[in-house]
Design an enzyme around this catalytic site. Structure first.
Site, PDB file in Angstrom:
ATOM      1  N   HIS A   1       5.746   5.967  -0.636  1.00  0.00           N
ATOM      2  CA  HIS A   1       6.512   4.787  -1.023  1.00  0.00           C
ATOM      3  C   HIS A   1       5.680   3.551  -0.711  1.00  0.00           C
ATOM      4  O   HIS A   1       4.655   3.641  -0.043  1.00  0.00           O
ATOM      5  CB  HIS A   1       7.849   4.738  -0.263  1.00  0.00           C
ATOM      6  CG  HIS A   1       7.681   4.623   1.213  1.00  0.00           C
ATOM      7  ND1 HIS A   1       7.426   5.718   2.025  1.00  0.00           N
ATOM      8  CD2 HIS A   1       7.692   3.540   2.035  1.00  0.00           C
ATOM      9  CE1 HIS A   1       7.304   5.311   3.277  1.00  0.00           C
ATOM     10  NE2 HIS A   1       7.459   3.991   3.312  1.00  0.00           N
TER      11      HIS A   1
ATOM     12  N   HIS B   1       0.839  -1.199   0.000  1.00  0.00           N
ATOM     13  CA  HIS B   1       0.000   0.000   0.000  1.00  0.00           C
ATOM     14  C   HIS B   1       0.873   1.248   0.000  1.00  0.00           C
ATOM     15  O   HIS B   1       2.078   1.169   0.246  1.00  0.00           O
ATOM     16  CB  HIS B   1      -0.911   0.017   1.237  1.00  0.00           C
ATOM     17  CG  HIS B   1      -0.120   0.180   2.496  1.00  0.00           C
ATOM     18  ND1 HIS B   1       0.486  -0.893   3.138  1.00  0.00           N
ATOM     19  CD2 HIS B   1       0.193   1.285   3.223  1.00  0.00           C
ATOM     20  CE1 HIS B   1       1.137  -0.451   4.201  1.00  0.00           C
ATOM     21  NE2 HIS B   1       0.976   0.872   4.278  1.00  0.00           N
TER      22      HIS B   1
END
Length: 185
Positions: A131, A46
């Site tokens: 990220h 995610h």
């Protein structure tokens, strides 16, 4: 908010087709003898928008209601890919796949942060660095070759069409459960 409450975060789930692609990257990294205590399950990949920590049932309900009411955004594209890291160059504590830091993603994250602050959650003090965590908690005998980064430079365009509140189940695998999904137009 008491520490015995479940922990939550708000994030953008990775589309299934990219879970597989990034999972292959993880396999290749493991084969290069990188030693990490925690490799993210592909279903748990995610982009974090906001870490919440321990949250009561009452507060999570209020957050669900506020997020559902306050987000009328269009879906958008974001580039994901390239490998990077946080920590020491020879033994980074986190290996991640990059996420393009574009205006639409930044606006979404900023608005999520503002809704959370309005409900009493703590403001994040660090700058937002999107990220996708692939591995974390490096073992002390890890040796990271910077040239390895050159092997993972592919980028793909992913549609961001939703974000979710996730509950963390530390002893499960996968460990993140979607408790609320907010769909973008």
């Amino acid at each position: 908010m008491a520490s015995d409450y479940p922990h939550y975060f708000i994030g953008i789930p990775i589309e299934k087709q990219y879970e597989h692609w990034l999972g292959e990257w993880q396999t290749e990294l493991k084969e290069k003898d990188l030693k990490y205590k925690s490799w993210t399950h592909p279903a748990d990949l995610h982009i974090t928008l906001k870490f919440l920590g321990a949250v009561s049932d009452k507060d999570i309900k209020e957050l669900k209601d506020n997020l559902a009411e306050n987000f009328r955004y269009q879906s958008f594209q974001v580039n994901i890919g390239n490998i990077g890291f946080f920590g020491k160059q020879n033994n980074p504590r986190v290996i991640w796949a990059g996420v393009e830091n574009n205006d639409l993603l930044n606006k979404l994250q900023e608005n999520v942060e503002n809704v959370c602050i309005s409900l009493g959650f703590t403001k994040e003090s660090r700058p937002y660095r999107p990220h996708i965590t692939l591995a974390k908690k490096a073992k002390t005998d890890n040796r990271f070759d910077q040239n390895l980064l050159l092997s993972f430079q592919e980028r793909k365009e992913m549609t961001v069409s939703r974000f979710c509140i996730f509950r963390i189940h530390p002893s499960s695998s996968p460990k993140y459960e979607v408790v609320k999904e907010i769909i973008l137009k």
